[in-house]
Design an enzyme around this catalytic site. Structure first.
Site, short mmCIF file in Angstrom:
data_model
loop_
_atom_site.label_atom_id
_atom_site.label_comp_id
_atom_site.label_asym_id
_atom_site.label_seq_id
_atom_site.Cartn_x
_atom_site.Cartn_y
_atom_site.Cartn_z
N CYS A 62 0.81 -1.22 0.00
CA CYS A 62 0.00 0.00 0.00
C CYS A 62 0.84 1.27 0.00
O CYS A 62 0.43 2.29 -0.56
CB CYS A 62 -0.96 0.00 1.19
SG CYS A 62 -0.19 -0.28 2.79
N HIS A 106 -2.24 6.81 3.51
CA HIS A 106 -0.80 7.02 3.58
C HIS A 106 -0.43 8.28 2.80
O HIS A 106 -1.04 8.58 1.76
CB HIS A 106 -0.04 5.85 2.97
CG HIS A 106 -0.13 4.58 3.76
ND1 HIS A 106 -0.61 4.51 5.05
CD2 HIS A 106 0.23 3.30 3.42
CE1 HIS A 106 -0.54 3.26 5.48
NE2 HIS A 106 -0.04 2.51 4.50
#
Length: 363
Positions: A139, A263
């Protein structure tokens, strides 16, 4: 690998979602309900303890079945949203049954016989899969690679220096629970003004090496050789593989921050050719899967609060480096549960479905 007779016979292909009841699996089911209806049967597979549960997919209740060899009979594409050890065992079994396994774990990412695919960047790689398996990147890598792939295609990437700001959901539900519990412990206090007071108040730090509440932690993943973390090495190795640049210079420092989901990364990207902000803006504004949000004078730049729950990579703070006309500085955000996991897996599966349909039409 050609898949099963569902696609070949003119019907929509059969999709299996392995790990349907997990955190990423839950997001996956939501995404499948939002996207084009290209699938016939969607089969939900999970551990035996979850078998018999009913989940909503495309507005219908579907019963979860237990993970077994028989569960893959007649499946064209199987998406795996499970831990590495489960994928390592079961993805080859799915492939042996004739399914194309699209795996979201880290079990196969660096296997030379397994393509590592981001459809906006290297969809062509999905066609060559000697083991019948396609891997989904980590990710953190996914939060930046769509934007970097677009810039690389124009300017030729030569170096990346990256600092990540990773959400606690990257550590799973345990990470989310730990941050919420810690925030409840420190809410309304004066903690954070003296050394060690947050650590003492929080006590158990959960899956993290230090408190997440009122803090940032300069470590994510597991410790590897020479002080590097597994997350930092993934950014290097996966970026090289996806972009087809085995010698690309990549340095990453991965930091965990008290954000639930999404993120962020501060990126220094150096290119083979001179680059301007104007040219980068034009490329990013037109790149599939990218949202350009870059007007600092008006307070417009991406943050996790903007990107959470959305599919694209958000890009802002684009600047040419002060002392290098071939380098850009930029800030990117991406929802680590959507594009960073479930969405990219779904997009890969759609690439395979289109290939299977094309092969059927050719026959």
């Amino acid at each position: 690998m050609t898949g099963h007779g569902g696609a070949a016979g003119g019907d929509k292909p059969t999709l299996a979602v392995v790990g349907a009841t997990g955190a990423v699996g839950t997001v996956m089911l939501s995404i499948l309900s939002e996207r084009a209806d290209i699938w016939g049967e969607i089969r939900l597979i999970a551990s035996p303890r979850s078998a018999g549960r009913k989940l909503t997919v495309r507005g219908e209740q579907v019963e979860v079945i237990a993970l077994s060899e028989e569960a893959f009979e007649g499946v064209d594409v199987a998406m795996f949203d499970v831990p590495d050890e489960i994928s390592a065992r079961w993805a080859p079994i799915a492939a042996s049954k004739g399914a194309v396994a699209v795996d979201n774990s880290g079990a196969f990412r660096m296997d030379p016989d397994v393509p590592l695919v981001v459809p906006e960047v290297n969809a062509h790689a999905a066609r060559v899969r000697p083991r019948g398996i396609i891997s989904n990147p980590n990710c953190t890598t996914l939060s930046m690679i769509v934007a970097m792939g677009a810039l690389h295609a124009e300017f030729g990437l030569s170096e990346l220096i990256v600092s990540s700001y990773q959400a606690v959901s990257g550590a799973g539900q345990e990470g989310i629970d730990a941050l919420r519990e810690q925030l409840a412990l420190v809410a309304g206090t004066e903690l954070g003004t003296h050394p060690g007071d947050v650590r003492r108040a929080v006590g158990d730090t959960g899956p993290f090496p230090a408190p997440m509440a009122l803090n940032v932690v300069p470590f994510a993943g597991s410790l590897k050789e020479d002080g590097w973390s597994s997350e930092e090495l993934k950014v290097r190795d996966e970026s090289r593989k996806i972009l087809g640049l085995p010698e690309l210079r990549v340095t990453a420092t991965c930091v965990r921050v008290p954000v639930i989901t999404t993120h962020s990364l501060a990126v220094h990207a150096r290119f083979e050719n001179e680059v301007t902000v104007e040219a980068a803006h034009e490329i990013l504004a037109g790149a599939p899967g990218v949202v350009l949000c870059d007007n600092p004078a008006e307070g417009e730049f991406p943050t996790p609060a903007d990107a959470v729950g959305t599919d694209p990579t958000w890009v802002g703070r684009v600047r040419r480096s002060l002392d290098d006309p071939r380098a850009l500085e930029l800030f990117v955000c991406g929802d680590n549960l959507r594009k960073g996991a479930a969405l990219n897996t779904a997009q890969i599966a759609e690439v395979v479905a289109a290939e299977l349909a094309g092969g059927a039409a050719a026959r």
